[in-house]
Design a protein around this motif. Structure first.
Motif, PDB file in Angstrom:
ATOM      1  N   ALA A  85       0.846  -1.209   0.000  1.00 50.40           N
ATOM      2  CA  ALA A  85       0.000   0.000   0.000  1.00 50.40           C
ATOM      3  C   ALA A  85       0.871   1.246   0.000  1.00 50.40           C
ATOM      4  N   ALA A  86       0.611   2.138  -0.959  1.00 45.39           N
ATOM      5  CA  ALA A  86       1.227   3.463  -0.888  1.00 45.39           C
ATOM      6  C   ALA A  86       0.497   4.220   0.219  1.00 45.39           C
ATOM      7  N   ARG A  87       1.262   4.930   1.008  1.00 49.06           N
ATOM      8  CA  ARG A  87       0.647   5.720   2.086  1.00 49.06           C
ATOM      9  C   ARG A  87       1.066   7.166   1.894  1.00 49.06           C
ATOM     10  N   GLY A  88       0.062   8.036   1.666  1.00 53.32           N
ATOM     11  CA  GLY A  88       0.365   9.453   1.462  1.00 53.32           C
ATOM     12  C   GLY A  88       0.532  10.118   2.815  1.00 53.32           C
ATOM     13  N   ASN A  89      -0.480  10.872   3.253  1.00 47.87           N
ATOM     14  CA  ASN A  89      -0.422  11.414   4.611  1.00 47.87           C
ATOM     15  C   ASN A  89      -1.346  10.628   5.525  1.00 47.87           C
ATOM     16  N   SER A  90      -1.820   9.477   5.012  1.00 42.27           N
ATOM     17  CA  SER A  90      -2.657   8.605   5.825  1.00 42.27           C
ATOM     18  C   SER A  90      -3.891   9.324   6.374  1.00 42.27           C
ATOM     19  N   HIS A  91      -4.457  10.211   5.552  1.00 44.62           N
ATOM     20  CA  HIS A  91      -5.653  10.938   5.968  1.00 44.62           C
ATOM     21  C   HIS A  91      -6.934  10.211   5.580  1.00 44.62           C
ATOM     22  N   SER A  92      -6.793   8.958   5.191  1.00 43.72           N
ATOM     23  CA  SER A  92      -7.968   8.108   5.000  1.00 43.72           C
ATOM     24  C   SER A  92      -8.571   7.815   6.366  1.00 43.72           C
ATOM     25  N   VAL A  93      -9.839   7.378   6.373  1.00 46.19           N
ATOM     26  CA  VAL A  93     -10.466   7.106   7.673  1.00 46.19           C
ATOM     27  C   VAL A  93     -10.877   5.649   7.878  1.00 46.19           C
ATOM     28  N   THR A 105      -8.359  20.982  -2.391  1.00 52.89           N
ATOM     29  CA  THR A 105      -9.127  20.324  -1.338  1.00 52.89           C
ATOM     30  C   THR A 105      -9.163  21.299  -0.163  1.00 52.89           C
ATOM     31  N   ASP A 106     -10.033  21.047   0.820  1.00 47.70           N
ATOM     32  CA  ASP A 106     -10.116  21.973   1.965  1.00 47.70           C
ATOM     33  C   ASP A 106      -8.833  21.948   2.788  1.00 47.70           C
ATOM     34  N   SER A 107      -8.354  20.742   3.082  1.00 46.10           N
ATOM     35  CA  SER A 107      -7.064  20.641   3.773  1.00 46.10           C
ATOM     36  C   SER A 107      -5.978  20.526   2.713  1.00 46.10           C
ATOM     37  N   LEU A 162      -2.611  17.022   2.402  1.00 46.35           N
ATOM     38  CA  LEU A 162      -2.941  15.755   1.757  1.00 46.35           C
ATOM     39  C   LEU A 162      -1.939  15.613   0.621  1.00 46.35           C
ATOM     40  N   THR A 163      -1.623  14.370   0.214  1.00 44.70           N
ATOM     41  CA  THR A 163      -0.645  14.245  -0.864  1.00 44.70           C
ATOM     42  C   THR A 163      -1.329  14.282  -2.231  1.00 44.70           C
ATOM     43  N   VAL A 164      -0.530  14.643  -3.221  1.00 46.48           N
ATOM     44  CA  VAL A 164      -1.033  14.715  -4.594  1.00 46.48           C
ATOM     45  C   VAL A 164      -1.513  13.326  -5.041  1.00 46.48           C
ATOM     46  N   GLY A 166     -10.441  14.642  -5.201  1.00 49.99           N
ATOM     47  CA  GLY A 166      -9.940  15.951  -4.783  1.00 49.99           C
ATOM     48  C   GLY A 166     -10.987  17.018  -5.041  1.00 49.99           C
ATOM     49  N   ILE A 167     -11.868  17.223  -4.042  1.00 50.04           N
ATOM     50  CA  ILE A 167     -12.969  18.169  -4.247  1.00 50.04           C
ATOM     51  C   ILE A 167     -12.922  19.286  -3.211  1.00 50.04           C
ATOM     52  N   SER A 168     -13.497  20.410  -3.593  1.00 52.29           N
ATOM     53  CA  SER A 168     -13.637  21.544  -2.676  1.00 52.29           C
ATOM     54  C   SER A 168     -14.545  22.569  -3.344  1.00 52.29           C
ATOM     55  N   GLN A 214     -21.035   6.945  -2.514  1.00 47.97           N
ATOM     56  CA  GLN A 214     -20.093   7.360  -1.470  1.00 47.97           C
ATOM     57  C   GLN A 214     -18.874   8.006  -2.106  1.00 47.97           C
ATOM     58  N   TYR A 215     -18.390   9.095  -1.484  1.00 52.57           N
ATOM     59  CA  TYR A 215     -17.079   9.642  -1.845  1.00 52.57           C
ATOM     60  C   TYR A 215     -16.107   9.133  -0.781  1.00 52.57           C
ATOM     61  N   LEU A 216     -14.842   8.859  -1.146  1.00 47.20           N
ATOM     62  CA  LEU A 216     -13.901   8.148  -0.268  1.00 47.20           C
ATOM     63  C   LEU A 216     -14.598   6.858   0.164  1.00 47.20           C
TER      64      LEU A 216
HETATM   65  P1  FAD Z   1      -3.779   8.252   2.005  1.00 41.24           P
HETATM   66  O1  FAD Z   1      -4.879   8.271   2.982  1.00 41.24           O
HETATM   67  O2  FAD Z   1      -2.425   7.998   2.526  1.00 41.24           O
HETATM   68  O3  FAD Z   1      -4.108   7.230   0.827  1.00 41.24           O
HETATM   69  C1  FAD Z   1      -5.390   7.162   0.247  1.00 41.24           C
HETATM   70  C2  FAD Z   1      -5.473   6.033  -0.770  1.00 41.24           C
HETATM   71  O4  FAD Z   1      -4.673   6.355  -1.891  1.00 41.24           O
HETATM   72  C3  FAD Z   1      -4.935   4.708  -0.257  1.00 41.24           C
HETATM   73  O5  FAD Z   1      -5.649   3.669  -0.870  1.00 41.24           O
HETATM   74  C4  FAD Z   1      -3.504   4.705  -0.720  1.00 41.24           C
HETATM   75  O6  FAD Z   1      -2.979   3.394  -0.856  1.00 41.24           O
HETATM   76  C5  FAD Z   1      -3.620   5.428  -2.047  1.00 41.24           C
HETATM   77  N1  FAD Z   1      -2.441   6.215  -2.389  1.00 41.24           N
HETATM   78  C6  FAD Z   1      -1.754   7.086  -1.620  1.00 41.24           C
HETATM   79  N2  FAD Z   1      -0.767   7.647  -2.326  1.00 41.24           N
HETATM   80  C7  FAD Z   1      -0.839   7.124  -3.564  1.00 41.24           C
HETATM   81  C8  FAD Z   1      -0.095   7.303  -4.753  1.00 41.24           C
HETATM   82  N3  FAD Z   1       0.935   8.138  -4.817  1.00 41.24           N
HETATM   83  N4  FAD Z   1      -0.447   6.589  -5.841  1.00 41.24           N
HETATM   84  C9  FAD Z   1      -1.498   5.741  -5.817  1.00 41.24           C
HETATM   85  N5  FAD Z   1      -2.221   5.523  -4.712  1.00 41.24           N
HETATM   86  C10 FAD Z   1      -1.898   6.214  -3.603  1.00 41.24           C
HETATM   87  N6  FAD Z   1     -10.765  15.088   0.292  1.00 41.24           N
HETATM   88  C11 FAD Z   1     -11.243  15.901  -0.651  1.00 41.24           C
HETATM   89  O7  FAD Z   1     -11.437  15.488  -1.788  1.00 41.24           O
HETATM   90  N7  FAD Z   1     -11.517  17.203  -0.372  1.00 41.24           N
HETATM   91  C12 FAD Z   1     -11.274  17.749   0.837  1.00 41.24           C
HETATM   92  O8  FAD Z   1     -11.535  18.917   1.050  1.00 41.24           O
HETATM   93  C13 FAD Z   1     -10.752  16.915   1.843  1.00 41.24           C
HETATM   94  N8  FAD Z   1     -10.449  17.414   3.058  1.00 41.24           N
HETATM   95  C14 FAD Z   1      -9.922  16.598   4.001  1.00 41.24           C
HETATM   96  C15 FAD Z   1      -9.592  17.126   5.243  1.00 41.24           C
HETATM   97  C16 FAD Z   1      -9.053  16.330   6.228  1.00 41.24           C
HETATM   98  C17 FAD Z   1      -8.725  16.923   7.560  1.00 41.24           C
HETATM   99  C18 FAD Z   1      -8.863  14.954   5.969  1.00 41.24           C
HETATM  100  C19 FAD Z   1      -8.336  14.049   7.051  1.00 41.24           C
HETATM  101  C20 FAD Z   1      -9.181  14.402   4.737  1.00 41.24           C
HETATM  102  C21 FAD Z   1      -9.713  15.222   3.743  1.00 41.24           C
HETATM  103  N9  FAD Z   1     -10.040  14.720   2.478  1.00 41.24           N
HETATM  104  C22 FAD Z   1     -10.525  15.560   1.531  1.00 41.24           C
HETATM  105  C23 FAD Z   1      -9.921  13.296   2.157  1.00 41.24           C
HETATM  106  C24 FAD Z   1      -8.594  13.025   1.487  1.00 41.24           C
HETATM  107  O9  FAD Z   1      -8.544  13.576   0.195  1.00 41.24           O
HETATM  108  C25 FAD Z   1      -8.406  11.554   1.296  1.00 41.24           C
HETATM  109  O10 FAD Z   1      -8.511  10.922   2.526  1.00 41.24           O
HETATM  110  C26 FAD Z   1      -7.060  11.265   0.687  1.00 41.24           C
HETATM  111  O11 FAD Z   1      -6.971   9.907   0.408  1.00 41.24           O
HETATM  112  C27 FAD Z   1      -6.014  11.614   1.693  1.00 41.24           C
HETATM  113  O12 FAD Z   1      -4.806  11.802   1.081  1.00 41.24           O
HETATM  114  P2  FAD Z   1      -3.522  11.106   1.671  1.00 41.24           P
HETATM  115  O13 FAD Z   1      -2.455  11.713   0.914  1.00 41.24           O
HETATM  116  O14 FAD Z   1      -3.437  11.180   3.139  1.00 41.24           O
HETATM  117  O15 FAD Z   1      -3.805   9.613   1.185  1.00 41.24           O
END
Ligand code: FAD
Length: 522
Positions: free
Chosen positions: A94-102, A162-164, A167-169, A177-179, A476-478
């Protein structure tokens, strides 16, 4: 030989589960093989690295990997995927970006988690802006805040956010990626020229609408199922300097949505007279003036807002922004007045701020820091994010906001409600949205205690059950489903393409197992 796709995939899934089982029983075997790799020094077994890769922002799911890869370049990632792909007993990754998934989407139980952010400091792709300023090449591991800072230095900016921004690209492009910019520019996945992807077969592929387009459309909104995004080419435009930022309050839901829909009907990408951002939210009487999106209101305005909420229990808040710079400074107020003419917000309940562009875009971060200081950020987040067709949003308000949410009276944290235009999305991509031209996003971004998150999950279930009974075709989104049936329903007519693409780009089902799409029994 013609093999029916579903049965072939089922066979692969059974085999991969068997192999995963064998993999689990042969943990030591896998570890010793990993240690023989060139990338072995970049594999961490450190308990703190394992612990943080076992959790996410949700604090609900836990899945422990065997190792964490700390890559310093995309080649390290390709090398890991290649090793798993060619191994007689492949392991999940699993690729982990900033782990902002829930819901554990970036986890890999007994597999390997790739900490993408470790490439920020290595020789992976960073942020490089084209000499003519038309785009930026950005590493998949980069935070959007870093993209903003790098581009603003040259007076440029991406257009869809996005609002936050922490988060990683790669993470947001894997979802959508919505806002508040989405009604005008589309989601972030609609604002990408090209991506580099390492597929589940360890191929390193550059793709765009004209080149390897199948993988391009698969990966955007593809929930990490087809490859790991290591670079994205993002279009840039001249950055504005400042914004007029306005919130207006409503007690009547149909006035609120009518005004939102009117405002997003002006949505041309180059229309200088259109708004630049539109969102909406609920103000509820369980203390939501104190959540991470509501510190907007000045102390002197708060008593009258609170008494309005106490009286009506739900107040709807429409939020908009208009950009301006040195040239438009003298006309922005007039343009804004023109746009807001005839709207039905409550007289005396319009509030305005003037802010720097970057201060507005990074608005969530200051609230995050405040909650962190109070110990209220790293808590469970039983979130529910839905897309709802416009024709049913009023039924949703009656059945969910005014019934379930008010009756249960537990919702703390922001509740977002705002519309977007379907025509700004590209249906060839993997992301799933409702069929109607206008649909709403509703985000119940709830925080709970460590011992009561199940009560919130129960509310989420009740909301989904209500929608099903009432014939509200939500997406569902996410997305988060635990059964194959759930995923098949979610993707609807896109399911067969999604399966075919999985077979093509990740036939051994290695990538993003935490989404539980192809390995939902684990
Ligand atoms: P992770 O949670 O680390 O990964 C998400 C998924 O993508 C996983 O399945 C992972 O394996 C995969 N992944 C990660 N990196 C890669 C990569 N480089 N290539 C392929 N797959 C990859 N979302 C919106 O759309 N709009 C918002 O305004 C918004 N606001 C948020 C605010 C907060 C405080 C939080 C916690 C989340 C928010 N989100 C929002 C949700 C967020 O976009 C998703 O949770 C997104 O997945 C988080 O990005 P991350 O980089 O932490 O990804």
């Amino acid at each position: 030989m013609a093999v029916a796709l579903p049965s072939f995939l089922t066979a692969i899934m059974i085999m991969s589960r068997l192999m995963a089982f064998i993999g689990i029983t042969r943990n030591n075997d896998m570890s010793s093989k990993l240690q023989s790799l060139v990338i072995a020094p970049k594999l961490s077994y450190d308990p703190s690295a394992i612990e943080s890769a076992s959790q996410d922002f949700g604090h609900i799911v836990k899945a422990v990997p065997q190792a964490v890869l700390l890559p310093s370049s995309p080649w390290d990632i390709a090398s890991l995927v290649n090793f798993s792909y060619s191994n007689s007993v492949p392991f999940i990754i699993a690729a982990r970006g900033n782990s902002h998934s829930v819901n554990g989407q970036a986890m890999a139980k007994n597999g390997v988690v790739i900490d993408m952010t470790s490439m920020k400091n290595g020789n992976g792709t960073g942020i490089r802006i084209a000499s003519d300023g038309s785009y930026a090449d950005v590493g998949g591991q980069q935070f959007w805040i870093d993209v903003l800072n790098a581009t603003l230095g040259l007076g440029l900016t991406p257009v869809s956010w996005t609002d936050s921004l922490y988060l990683t690209v790669g993470g947001t492009l894997s979802n959508a990626g919505i806002s508040g910019q989405t009604f005008q520019y589309g989601p972030q996945i609609s604002n990408v020229y090209e991506i580099d992807v390492i597929t589940g077969t360890a191929d390193f592929v550059t793709c765009s609408p004209n080149n390897n387009s199948d993988l391009f459309y698969a990966a955007l909104g593809g929930l990490g199922q087809f490859g790991i995004i290591t670079r994205a080419r993002i279009p840039l435009e001249p950055a504005p300097k400042r914004v007029k930022w306005v919130r207006m309050l409503y007690t009547d839901f149909s006035d609120f949505t009518r005004d939102q829909e009117l405002l997003i009907s002006k949505n041309g990408r180059n229309d200088n007279k259109a708004l630049n951002y539109l969102e909406g939210s609920l103000l509820l009487d369980q203390g939501s003036l104190d959540n991470w999106r509501s510190s907007f209101f000045q102390p002197q305005d708060q008593p009258k807002i609170i008494s309005l909420i106490t009286k009506f229990r739900i107040v709807y808040c429409l939020e908009i922004v208009k950009h301006y710079d040195g040239q438009t400074k003298t006309t922005v107020d007039k343009d804004l007045q023109q746009l807001l003419k005839g709207l039905s917000y409550l007289p005396g309940f319009m509030f305005e701020k003037d802010a720097k562009y970057e201060e507005f875009l990074n608005r969530v971060h200051s609230e995050e820091l405040k909650l962190k200081a109070k110990g209220l950020w790293d808590v469970p987040h039983p979130w529910l994010n839905l897309f709802i067709p416009k024709s049913k949003i009023s039924d949703f308000n009656d059945g969910v906001f005014k019934s379930i949410v008010l009756q249960r009276n537990i919702t703390t944290g922001p509740v977002l409600v705002y519309p977007m235009n379907r025509k700004k999305w590209d249906d060839r991509m993997s992301a799933v949205i409702p069929d109607e031209e206008i649909f709403y996003t509703v985000g119940l971004l709830q925080s709970s205690g460590f011992d009561d998150w199940r009560t919130f999950e129960d509310q989420n279930k009740e909301i989904l059950q209500f929608c099903e009974k009432a014939g509200i075709k939500v997406k569902q989104y996410l997305p988060h489903y635990t059964t194959k049936e759930g995923w098949v329903n979610h993707f609807g007519s896109k399911w067969s393409t999604f399966q075919k693409r999985k077979l093509q780009f990740d036939p051994k089902l290695l990538l993003s197992p935490g989404q539980r799409i192809f390995n939902n029994n684990e």
